[in-house]
Scaffold this motif. Sequence first.
Motif, short mmCIF file in Angstrom:
data_model
loop_
_atom_site.label_atom_id
_atom_site.label_comp_id
_atom_site.label_asym_id
_atom_site.label_seq_id
_atom_site.Cartn_x
_atom_site.Cartn_y
_atom_site.Cartn_z
N HIS A 1 1.04 -1.17 -0.04
CA HIS A 1 0.15 -0.07 0.10
C HIS A 1 1.03 1.37 -0.07
N LEU A 2 2.18 1.26 0.70
CA LEU A 2 2.94 2.40 0.83
C LEU A 2 4.00 2.32 -0.33
N CYS A 3 4.44 1.39 -1.06
CA CYS A 3 5.26 1.23 -1.97
C CYS A 3 5.10 2.37 -3.28
N PRO A 4 5.83 3.05 -3.40
CA PRO A 4 5.82 3.97 -4.50
C PRO A 4 5.72 3.40 -6.11
N HIS A 5 6.43 2.28 -6.11
CA HIS A 5 6.76 1.73 -7.40
C HIS A 5 5.54 0.72 -7.92
N PRO A 6 5.15 1.27 -8.92
CA PRO A 6 4.15 0.17 -9.48
C PRO A 6 4.16 -1.36 -9.56
N GLY A 7 3.23 -1.95 -9.40
CA GLY A 7 3.41 -3.34 -9.28
C GLY A 7 2.98 -3.81 -10.52
N ALA A 8 3.71 -5.27 -10.77
CA ALA A 8 3.77 -5.80 -12.28
C ALA A 8 3.76 -7.13 -11.84
N PRO A 9 3.02 -8.12 -12.62
CA PRO A 9 3.05 -9.55 -11.98
C PRO A 9 4.61 -10.33 -12.22
N ALA A 10 5.37 -9.83 -13.07
CA ALA A 10 6.49 -10.40 -13.30
C ALA A 10 7.68 -9.50 -12.47
N ALA A 11 7.31 -8.49 -11.86
CA ALA A 11 8.19 -7.73 -11.13
C ALA A 11 8.62 -8.27 -9.64
N PRO A 12 9.63 -8.06 -9.29
CA PRO A 12 10.08 -8.44 -7.77
C PRO A 12 8.81 -7.72 -6.73
N LEU A 13 8.45 -8.67 -5.95
CA LEU A 13 7.43 -8.04 -5.02
C LEU A 13 7.94 -6.88 -3.94
N PHE A 14 9.25 -7.44 -3.57
CA PHE A 14 10.18 -6.42 -2.77
C PHE A 14 11.19 -5.62 -3.73
N ARG A 15 10.95 -4.29 -3.56
CA ARG A 15 11.73 -3.36 -4.54
C ARG A 15 12.73 -2.80 -3.61
N GLY A 16 13.85 -2.40 -4.22
CA GLY A 16 14.91 -1.40 -3.70
C GLY A 16 14.52 -0.06 -3.77
N VAL A 17 15.16 0.91 -3.31
CA VAL A 17 15.07 2.29 -3.09
C VAL A 17 14.60 2.75 -4.79
N ARG A 18 15.25 2.34 -5.68
CA ARG A 18 15.18 2.68 -7.14
C ARG A 18 14.37 2.28 -7.78
N GLY A 19 13.49 1.07 -7.25
CA GLY A 19 12.65 0.32 -8.09
C GLY A 19 13.04 -1.24 -8.45
N GLY A 20 14.29 -1.42 -8.34
CA GLY A 20 14.89 -2.59 -8.80
C GLY A 20 14.50 -3.68 -7.57
N ALA A 21 14.89 -5.10 -7.88
CA ALA A 21 14.87 -6.02 -7.06
C ALA A 21 15.74 -5.48 -5.59
#
Length: 306
Positions: free
Chosen positions: A206-226
């Motif tokens: 709910h708080l994560c600023p990075h848009p979710g996508a089915p194939a993207a990592p669930l947990f993101r780094g600060v810049r949006g990567g894994a």
Amino acid sequence: MTLISPAARDALQGWLAYQRALKGAAENTLTAYQGDVVEFLSFITGHKGAPQGLGALEQISVTDMRAWMAQARAGGIGARSLARKLSAVKAFYRWLSDRQGFEPTAVLSTRSPKFQRKLPRPLAVDAARDMIDTVELQSQSPWVAARDAAVLTLLWGCGLRISEALALKGADAPLPDTLRITGKGGKQRIVPVLAAARDAVARYLHLCPHPGAPAAPLFRGVRGGALSPRAIQAVMARARLQLGLPASATPHAMRHSFATHLLNAGGDLRAIQELLGHASLSTTQAYTAVDTARLLEVYTRAHPKA
């Protein structure tokens, strides 16, 4: 592999392919296997004075094995590491002897050096809770704080390895009642997800600023990567200093805590083995040693005749 004969090199690659295809060995495991066997075969080349073909490798003696182990120990290799190397060499020779039709007694009968097995070092229940609470205070960014707390809640609440938690994808959210986790060697297991873990992950998303996508990592780094495991290791290191916990309070200790706390509450050892994804029950049985050690400590401290 320049010190190894072409026949030995090909045999080693055949064994590694067997371990990968039929045994489901992980790439890190295969890399370790290759290094250990190459080291052994290179020693034999120097020990015998020439690269050894398959026929010569069949003639390895007990004396040769002792010479290899003596050189390894003289080079500073500890008993635990040498035992691992010997295990790899035995597995290779077992496979090779089945295909070449020779008797590998000299190799297989070599005794592994004795060493004290390290017991898991779990956190106490209160310490595990405090760790999650304190980790959440480390970042001034609310979504990062929620992320770190969610990862640790999964490690403790579901017994995941850090690599398994960080391998989750956007398609896994919202977390269901059970997760299908792929662990070491591609081994899959079903893990129940506690409500607290689902809630922690939901809050992070709910708080994560990075848009979710089915194939993207669930947990993101600060810049949006894994998210890197090192980020979780670092935030736990800061938290354990604040809490006065030992250096053993790592992400993996949260998984140890999951197993130990279940066992202390009366959990079945076989069920805990399945939840952890251990291939062997003997690995899980290390937690019974932890429990026994704790009981003996209490006994020694509290018994009137102690």
